[in-house]
Design a protein around this motif. Structure first.
Motif, PDB file in Angstrom:
ATOM      1  N   ILE A  19       3.966   1.913   4.578  1.00  4.83           N
ATOM      2  CA  ILE A  19       3.631   3.329   4.394  1.00  4.83           C
ATOM      3  C   ILE A  19       2.954   3.767   5.690  1.00  4.83           C
ATOM      4  O   ILE A  19       1.943   3.180   6.093  1.00  4.83           O
ATOM      5  N   ASN A  20       3.523   4.768   6.331  1.00  3.67           N
ATOM      6  CA  ASN A  20       2.969   5.294   7.572  1.00  3.67           C
ATOM      7  C   ASN A  20       2.457   6.711   7.362  1.00  3.67           C
ATOM      8  O   ASN A  20       3.018   7.467   6.567  1.00  3.67           O
ATOM      9  N   TRP A  21       1.416   7.082   8.062  1.00  9.85           N
ATOM     10  CA  TRP A  21       0.812   8.401   7.939  1.00  9.85           C
ATOM     11  C   TRP A  21       1.819   9.516   8.200  1.00  9.85           C
ATOM     12  O   TRP A  21       1.702  10.602   7.665  1.00  9.85           O
ATOM     13  N   ASN A  22       2.849   9.245   9.004  1.00  8.86           N
ATOM     14  CA  ASN A  22       3.795  10.281   9.404  1.00  8.86           C
ATOM     15  C   ASN A  22       5.204  10.062   8.849  1.00  8.86           C
ATOM     16  O   ASN A  22       6.167  10.644   9.362  1.00  8.86           O
ATOM     17  N   ASP A  23       5.348   9.259   7.788  1.00  7.95           N
ATOM     18  CA  ASP A  23       6.660   9.112   7.153  1.00  7.95           C
ATOM     19  C   ASP A  23       7.128  10.480   6.653  1.00  7.95           C
ATOM     20  O   ASP A  23       6.339  11.229   6.061  1.00  7.95           O
ATOM     21  N   ALA A  24       8.374  10.798   6.863  1.00 11.27           N
ATOM     22  CA  ALA A  24       8.927  12.067   6.390  1.00 11.27           C
ATOM     23  C   ALA A  24       8.769  12.163   4.875  1.00 11.27           C
ATOM     24  O   ALA A  24       9.171  11.266   4.146  1.00 11.27           O
ATOM     25  N   GLY A  25       8.148  13.242   4.397  1.00 13.54           N
ATOM     26  CA  GLY A  25       7.989  13.489   2.968  1.00 13.54           C
ATOM     27  C   GLY A  25       6.897  12.687   2.282  1.00 13.54           C
ATOM     28  O   GLY A  25       6.766  12.741   1.059  1.00 13.54           O
ATOM     29  N   ILE A  26       6.061  11.978   3.026  1.00 16.50           N
ATOM     30  CA  ILE A  26       5.077  11.065   2.420  1.00 16.50           C
ATOM     31  C   ILE A  26       4.048  11.816   1.568  1.00 16.50           C
ATOM     32  O   ILE A  26       3.547  11.276   0.579  1.00 16.50           O
ATOM     33  N   ALA A  27       3.736  13.067   1.889  1.00 19.25           N
ATOM     34  CA  ALA A  27       2.761  13.823   1.090  1.00 19.25           C
ATOM     35  C   ALA A  27       3.277  14.085  -0.321  1.00 19.25           C
ATOM     36  O   ALA A  27       2.501  14.115  -1.277  1.00 19.25           O
ATOM     37  N   ALA A  28       4.576  14.254  -0.475  1.00 19.48           N
ATOM     38  CA  ALA A  28       5.178  14.480  -1.793  1.00 19.48           C
ATOM     39  C   ALA A  28       5.596  13.178  -2.455  1.00 19.48           C
ATOM     40  O   ALA A  28       5.879  13.146  -3.648  1.00 19.48           O
ATOM     41  N   GLY A  29       5.631  12.111  -1.679  1.00 16.33           N
ATOM     42  CA  GLY A  29       6.041  10.806  -2.186  1.00 16.33           C
ATOM     43  C   GLY A  29       7.416  10.425  -1.670  1.00 16.33           C
ATOM     44  O   GLY A  29       8.314  11.263  -1.596  1.00 16.33           O
ATOM     45  N   VAL A  30       7.551   9.169  -1.297  1.00 14.21           N
ATOM     46  CA  VAL A  30       8.798   8.651  -0.743  1.00 14.21           C
ATOM     47  C   VAL A  30       9.263   7.470  -1.588  1.00 14.21           C
ATOM     48  O   VAL A  30       8.482   6.538  -1.847  1.00 14.21           O
ATOM     49  N   ASN A  31      10.510   7.511  -2.031  1.00 17.76           N
ATOM     50  CA  ASN A  31      11.084   6.372  -2.751  1.00 17.76           C
ATOM     51  C   ASN A  31      11.257   5.210  -1.778  1.00 17.76           C
ATOM     52  O   ASN A  31      11.819   5.385  -0.700  1.00 17.76           O
ATOM     53  N   LYS A  32      10.766   4.043  -2.174  1.00 18.95           N
ATOM     54  CA  LYS A  32      10.809   2.889  -1.293  1.00 18.95           C
ATOM     55  C   LYS A  32      11.859   1.861  -1.721  1.00 18.95           C
ATOM     56  O   LYS A  32      12.788   1.599  -0.984  1.00 18.95           O
ATOM     57  N   GLN A  33      11.710   1.261  -2.898  1.00 19.60           N
ATOM     58  CA  GLN A  33      12.632   0.235  -3.375  1.00 19.60           C
ATOM     59  C   GLN A  33      12.697   0.327  -4.891  1.00 19.60           C
ATOM     60  O   GLN A  33      12.069   1.196  -5.486  1.00 19.60           O
ATOM     61  N   THR A  34      13.436  -0.592  -5.519  1.00 20.26           N
ATOM     62  CA  THR A  34      13.620  -0.540  -6.962  1.00 20.26           C
ATOM     63  C   THR A  34      13.275  -1.876  -7.603  1.00 20.26           C
ATOM     64  O   THR A  34      13.724  -2.922  -7.142  1.00 20.26           O
ATOM     65  N   LEU A  35      12.485  -1.815  -8.670  1.00 25.33           N
ATOM     66  CA  LEU A  35      12.164  -2.988  -9.480  1.00 25.33           C
ATOM     67  C   LEU A  35      13.177  -3.095 -10.617  1.00 25.33           C
ATOM     68  O   LEU A  35      13.580  -2.076 -11.173  1.00 25.33           O
ATOM     69  N   PRO A  36      13.571  -4.317 -11.004  1.00 27.49           N
ATOM     70  CA  PRO A  36      14.590  -4.460 -12.047  1.00 27.49           C
ATOM     71  C   PRO A  36      14.031  -4.312 -13.461  1.00 27.49           C
ATOM     72  O   PRO A  36      12.863  -4.617 -13.727  1.00 27.49           O
ATOM     73  N   ALA A  37      14.882  -3.860 -14.371  1.00 26.93           N
ATOM     74  CA  ALA A  37      14.527  -3.789 -15.795  1.00 26.93           C
ATOM     75  C   ALA A  37      14.056  -5.164 -16.249  1.00 26.93           C
ATOM     76  O   ALA A  37      14.596  -6.185 -15.844  1.00 26.93           O
ATOM     77  N   GLY A  38      13.021  -5.173 -17.086  1.00 26.31           N
ATOM     78  CA  GLY A  38      12.484  -6.419 -17.620  1.00 26.31           C
ATOM     79  C   GLY A  38      11.444  -7.087 -16.750  1.00 26.31           C
ATOM     80  O   GLY A  38      10.779  -8.031 -17.185  1.00 26.31           O
ATOM     81  N   ALA A  39      11.274  -6.615 -15.518  1.00 30.31           N
ATOM     82  CA  ALA A  39      10.302  -7.231 -14.607  1.00 30.31           C
ATOM     83  C   ALA A  39       8.880  -7.037 -15.122  1.00 30.31           C
ATOM     84  O   ALA A  39       8.559  -6.036 -15.752  1.00 30.31           O
ATOM     85  N   ILE A  40       8.033  -8.027 -14.833  1.00 26.94           N
ATOM     86  CA  ILE A  40       6.605  -7.950 -15.136  1.00 26.94           C
ATOM     87  C   ILE A  40       5.861  -7.993 -13.806  1.00 26.94           C
ATOM     88  O   ILE A  40       5.973  -8.987 -13.066  1.00 26.94           O
ATOM     89  N   LEU A  41       5.107  -6.935 -13.504  1.00 28.91           N
ATOM     90  CA  LEU A  41       4.317  -6.903 -12.273  1.00 28.91           C
ATOM     91  C   LEU A  41       3.095  -7.789 -12.454  1.00 28.91           C
ATOM     92  O   LEU A  41       2.399  -7.688 -13.472  1.00 28.91           O
ATOM     93  N   ILE A  42       2.858  -8.671 -11.487  1.00 27.41           N
ATOM     94  CA  ILE A  42       1.728  -9.597 -11.607  1.00 27.41           C
ATOM     95  C   ILE A  42       0.641  -9.341 -10.570  1.00 27.41           C
ATOM     96  O   ILE A  42      -0.360 -10.049 -10.545  1.00 27.41           O
ATOM     97  N   GLY A  43       0.814  -8.340  -9.742  1.00 25.06           N
ATOM     98  CA  GLY A  43      -0.214  -7.980  -8.770  1.00 25.06           C
ATOM     99  C   GLY A  43       0.391  -7.339  -7.545  1.00 25.06           C
ATOM    100  O   GLY A  43       1.559  -7.565  -7.227  1.00 25.06           O
ATOM    101  N   THR A  44      -0.393  -6.527  -6.884  1.00 21.34           N
ATOM    102  CA  THR A  44       0.048  -5.864  -5.660  1.00 21.34           C
ATOM    103  C   THR A  44      -1.007  -6.071  -4.592  1.00 21.34           C
ATOM    104  O   THR A  44      -2.202  -6.008  -4.861  1.00 21.34           O
TER     105      THR A  44
END
Length: 132
Positions: A19-44
Motif C-alpha cells: 500500500i503506497n501513499w500515492n496509489d491511484a484510488g487509494i483514498a476510496a480503496g483499491v482492490n488488491k487480491q482475492t481470498l478463496p471461499a472457505g478460507a480462515i484468516l489466522i492473522g495479518t
C-alpha cells in the motif's frame, strides 16, 4: 472459475501486497487480491517500510466483503513509524470461514497536509478449505 489463490497442499497460505501513499484510488480503496471461499484468516502482519507523513491522520485499513476495516483497522498499526506489527486478528465476517471468494480492499486515509511518502506491506495469513 475462481481467481483466488489456493494451493492444493495442506499449508498456511498468504497474500502479500503493498500500500503506497500515492496509489491511484487509494483514498476510496483499491482492490488488491482475492481470498478463496472457505478460507480462515489466522492473522495479518503490517510492515511499514516508509512512514506515512500526512499532516494529521495517516490511516491504513484493509477489509473484505464491503467492510473497509475487518482485516486491519486504523488502530492496528503505527503508520507514522517504520516497523512491523504482527498477528492482527480479523473481525466480523473476516473472523469466520469465508462464505465466498472475497476481494481484499486496501485504503489509505489522510488529513492535514497531504502525504509525500508512505509505504506498507501487508501479509494476510490464511488456511484454505481443502475440501472445496
Amino acid at each position: 472459475m475462481s481467481t483466488a489463490r489456493k494451493n492444493a497442499a495442506q499449508l498456511v497460505h498468504y497474500l502479500r501486497f503493498a500500500i503506497n501513499w500515492n496509489d491511484a484510488g487509494i483514498a476510496a480503496g483499491v482492490n488488491k487480491q482475492t481470498l478463496p471461499a472457505g478460507a480462515i484468516l489466522i492473522g495479518t502482519d503490517v510492515l511499514v517500510v516508509t512512514p506515512f507523513n500526512a499532516g494529521t491522520t495517516n490511516d491504513v485499513t484493509v477489509g473484505i466483503g464491503g467492510v473497509a476495516n475487518n482485516v486491519v483497522t486504523t488502530a492496528d498499526a503505527v503508520e507514522t513509524a517504520a516497523g512491523l506489527t504482527q498477528n492482527i486478528k480479523p473481525s466480523g465476517i473476516a473472523a469466520v470461514p469465508l462464505v465466498a471468494d472475497s476481494v481484499v480492499k486496501a485504503t489509505f486515509t489522510q488529513t492535514g497536509g497531504a502525504a509525500t511518502a508512505g509505504k506498507a506491506i501487508v501479509i494476510i495469513k490464511y488456511v484454505p478449505d481443502n475440501d472445496l
